[in-house]
Design a protein around this motif. Structure first.
Motif, PDB file in Angstrom:
ATOM      1  N   UNK A  31       2.305   8.206   5.621  1.00  0.00           N
ATOM      2  CA  UNK A  31       3.562   8.171   5.711  1.00  0.00           C
ATOM      3  C   UNK A  31       3.983   6.580   5.368  1.00  0.00           C
ATOM      4  N   UNK A  32       3.134   5.965   4.623  1.00  0.00           N
ATOM      5  CA  UNK A  32       3.289   4.428   4.442  1.00  0.00           C
ATOM      6  C   UNK A  32       4.906   4.262   3.632  1.00  0.00           C
ATOM      7  N   UNK A  33       4.990   5.203   2.904  1.00  0.00           N
ATOM      8  CA  UNK A  33       6.546   5.245   2.340  1.00  0.00           C
ATOM      9  C   UNK A  33       7.280   5.999   3.550  1.00  0.00           C
ATOM     10  N   UNK A  34       8.637   5.692   3.623  1.00  0.00           N
ATOM     11  CA  UNK A  34       9.502   6.314   4.599  1.00  0.00           C
ATOM     12  C   UNK A  34      10.431   5.561   5.349  1.00  0.00           C
ATOM     13  N   UNK A  35      10.963   6.417   6.375  1.00  0.00           N
ATOM     14  CA  UNK A  35      12.047   5.866   7.133  1.00  0.00           C
ATOM     15  C   UNK A  35      12.175   4.451   7.607  1.00  0.00           C
ATOM     16  N   UNK A  41      15.301   3.959   2.881  1.00  0.00           N
ATOM     17  CA  UNK A  41      16.538   4.505   3.300  1.00  0.00           C
ATOM     18  C   UNK A  41      17.733   4.382   2.451  1.00  0.00           C
ATOM     19  N   UNK A  42      17.520   3.241   1.626  1.00  0.00           N
ATOM     20  CA  UNK A  42      18.791   2.951   0.799  1.00  0.00           C
ATOM     21  C   UNK A  42      18.321   3.978  -0.632  1.00  0.00           C
ATOM     22  N   UNK A  43      17.021   3.944  -1.144  1.00  0.00           N
ATOM     23  CA  UNK A  43      16.740   4.904  -1.990  1.00  0.00           C
ATOM     24  C   UNK A  43      17.130   6.224  -1.979  1.00  0.00           C
ATOM     25  N   UNK A  44      17.117   6.903  -0.543  1.00  0.00           N
ATOM     26  CA  UNK A  44      17.027   8.076  -0.312  1.00  0.00           C
ATOM     27  C   UNK A  44      18.635   8.440  -0.417  1.00  0.00           C
ATOM     28  N   UNK A  45      19.329   7.599   0.161  1.00  0.00           N
ATOM     29  CA  UNK A  45      20.795   7.602   0.033  1.00  0.00           C
ATOM     30  C   UNK A  45      21.341   7.805  -1.432  1.00  0.00           C
ATOM     31  N   UNK A  46      20.695   6.590  -2.299  1.00  0.00           N
ATOM     32  CA  UNK A  46      21.009   6.875  -3.506  1.00  0.00           C
ATOM     33  C   UNK A  46      20.826   8.073  -4.274  1.00  0.00           C
ATOM     34  N   UNK A  57      11.466  11.847 -10.785  1.00  0.00           N
ATOM     35  CA  UNK A  57      10.466  11.234 -10.850  1.00  0.00           C
ATOM     36  C   UNK A  57      10.434   9.650 -10.815  1.00  0.00           C
ATOM     37  N   UNK A  58      11.385   8.866 -11.142  1.00  0.00           N
ATOM     38  CA  UNK A  58      11.988   7.697 -10.896  1.00  0.00           C
ATOM     39  C   UNK A  58      11.968   7.007  -9.620  1.00  0.00           C
ATOM     40  N   UNK A  59      12.777   8.083  -8.709  1.00  0.00           N
ATOM     41  CA  UNK A  59      13.016   7.715  -7.517  1.00  0.00           C
ATOM     42  C   UNK A  59      11.593   7.932  -6.588  1.00  0.00           C
ATOM     43  N   UNK A  60      11.023   8.941  -6.965  1.00  0.00           N
ATOM     44  CA  UNK A  60       9.704   9.124  -6.228  1.00  0.00           C
ATOM     45  C   UNK A  60       8.625   8.110  -6.576  1.00  0.00           C
ATOM     46  N   UNK A  61       8.628   7.705  -7.702  1.00  0.00           N
ATOM     47  CA  UNK A  61       7.795   6.451  -8.134  1.00  0.00           C
ATOM     48  C   UNK A  61       8.161   5.160  -7.400  1.00  0.00           C
ATOM     49  N   UNK A  62       9.479   4.886  -7.462  1.00  0.00           N
ATOM     50  CA  UNK A  62       9.921   3.751  -6.944  1.00  0.00           C
ATOM     51  C   UNK A  62       9.770   3.841  -5.231  1.00  0.00           C
ATOM     52  N   UNK A  63       9.944   4.713  -4.514  1.00  0.00           N
ATOM     53  CA  UNK A  63       9.691   4.995  -3.329  1.00  0.00           C
ATOM     54  C   UNK A  63       8.111   5.028  -2.984  1.00  0.00           C
ATOM     55  N   UNK A  64       7.084   5.413  -3.854  1.00  0.00           N
ATOM     56  CA  UNK A  64       5.860   5.224  -3.599  1.00  0.00           C
ATOM     57  C   UNK A  64       5.366   3.949  -3.498  1.00  0.00           C
TER      58      UNK A  64
END
Ligand code: CP3
Length: 351
Positions: A31-35, A41-46, A57-64
């Motif tokens: 869970x190194x990526x997360x809340x 939190x900003x990416x999830x809201x967007x 794919x773009x958001x998942x990559x960004x958050x990773x």
């Protein structure tokens, strides 16, 4: 050779998973990526919500990539969830903020969906596209990790309809009608092999199988519903991808880590917080790579409590191929500055 595609930086985590002992162990964190990260939190809201994040794919990559930019882990774990597998099977998973996952529970084998390979892989295509983006964008020398939930753990969510305290419905089914429960597990073995194979083809270097609720089963049930499905998944993956390491995480298995490590064929086991490092070194096969096992609460507390325990763990695994990690995932209240201090301490440690 363990080298990334576009340059000559060795992948230390991948080398360790293949059995090399490193002077300072590679690390990544569940869970190194997360809340706990404001940028997450900003990416999830967007993105709109948690599943929108997983299927973009773009958001998942960004958050990773977010935790790697701050802390420089050796591994980037695909941002996704174990419940995309039942979602891909048509079970309609949703995540309600603050309440966790929700599914319409299956009550008998009559409710089991058919595995339509084309539909399943088509539904999960954005996940595999995220893997390709991540593979192309990670810093040199980073190992890309894919993952799936183990059949037993995923079955608990499908049968309970979400998280559970006692797993009563799942246990009653497994103990009361084992042949029918076997059909649930068999379906999930097939779906998991498809899902992990597609991640490997898209570019992950290694995979982890999360059996988060393995620890609630007595020995004979653990052997049938955790060891045996993991053995099947590993043998089918190895037949097609012999060089891709598989990490198993039978959380809470206690002494049963031993048969899990010897009988499933996994290359590495991830140790939960309650496993003694000394016991693991003495009792698990020398050929098995070990990963773990800092209590995530210590990273909430930080300071010398966290750093002393991290040092104890690093010292305990000297001489074995070892990957530093947590014993379970980060909790949302983890201060990012504690993660930075922990990462620096792991890098600075010398045996
Ligand atoms: O950084 C990473 O480790 C990669 C991403 C990842 C997530 N879930 C993201 C996530 C991974 C590897 C998982 C695995 C997962 N998911 C497991 C196995 C590991 C474990 O924790 O035991 C399980 C059991 C799940 C199922 C799941 N997903 C639950 C029960 C919940 C709700 C509880 C919670 O922590 O919120 C989730 C949601 C989830 N998965 C979040 C994240 C970042 C939080 C969603 C949010 O943003 O609100």
């Amino acid at each position: 050779m363990t080298q990334s595609n576009d340059n000559h930086t060795p992948k230390r985590l991948l080398a360790t998973l293949r059995g090399e002992v490193q002077a300072s162990p590679p690390f990544w964190m569940m869970r190194q990526a997360g809340r706990y990260l404001p940028e997450y939190r900003e990416s999830r809201a967007r993105a709109g919500g948690f599943l929108d994040l997983c299927y973009s794919p773009e958001f998942a990559c960004e958050v990773t990539l977010q935790p790697l930019r701050r802390f420089g882990m050796d591994g980037a774990i695909l941002f996704s969830d174990i419940l995309v597998v039942p979602d891909g099977l048509g079970l309609d998973v949703s995540f309600v903020q603050g309440e966790g996952p929700k599914l319409v529970p299956i009550k008998s084998s009559a409710d089991l969906p058919q595995l339509d390979e084309t539909k399943f892989l088509g539904h999960l295509e954005p996940v595999y596209e995220a893997v390709s983006l991540i593979r192309d964008q990670v810093p040199p020398g980073t190992t890309v990790l894919g993952f799936a939930g183990a059949p037993w753990t995923v079955a608990t969510y499908m049968i309970e309809g979400g998280s559970s305290r006692d797993f009563a419905k799942t246990k009653d089914w497994a103990y009361g009608q084992p042949d029918s429960f076997q059909q649930v597990i068999d379906l999930l073995v097939d779906a998991t092999v498809l899902h992990l194979s597609a991640q490997i083809k898209a570019g992950v270097d290694a995979v982890q199988i999360f059996d988060s609720w393995a620890g609630v089963l007595p020995e004979r049930a653990f052997r049938r519903w955790c060891i045996e499905p993991a053995r099947k998944i590993v043998s089918r993956l190895k037949a097609e991808f012999p060089d891709v390491p598989v990490i198993g995480f039978p959380r809470g298995a206690g002494g049963l880590y031993s048969p899990y490590a010897t009988e499933t064929g996994v290359d590495a086991v991830s140790l939960d917080t309650c496993v003694s490092p000394g016991w693991a070194c003495n009792s698990l096969p020398q050929t098995c790579v070990l990963q773990g096992n800092l209590d995530p609460r210590l990273v909430v507390v930080g300071g010398s409590a966290m750093l002393d325990e991290a040092k104890f763990i690093l010292d305990a695994f000297v001489g074995r191929p070892f990957v530093f990690n947590l014993g379970h995932g980060f909790v949302p209240e983890t201060p990012p500055e504690n993660v930075a201090a922990l990462s620096d301490a792991i890098r600075a440690w010398k045996s």
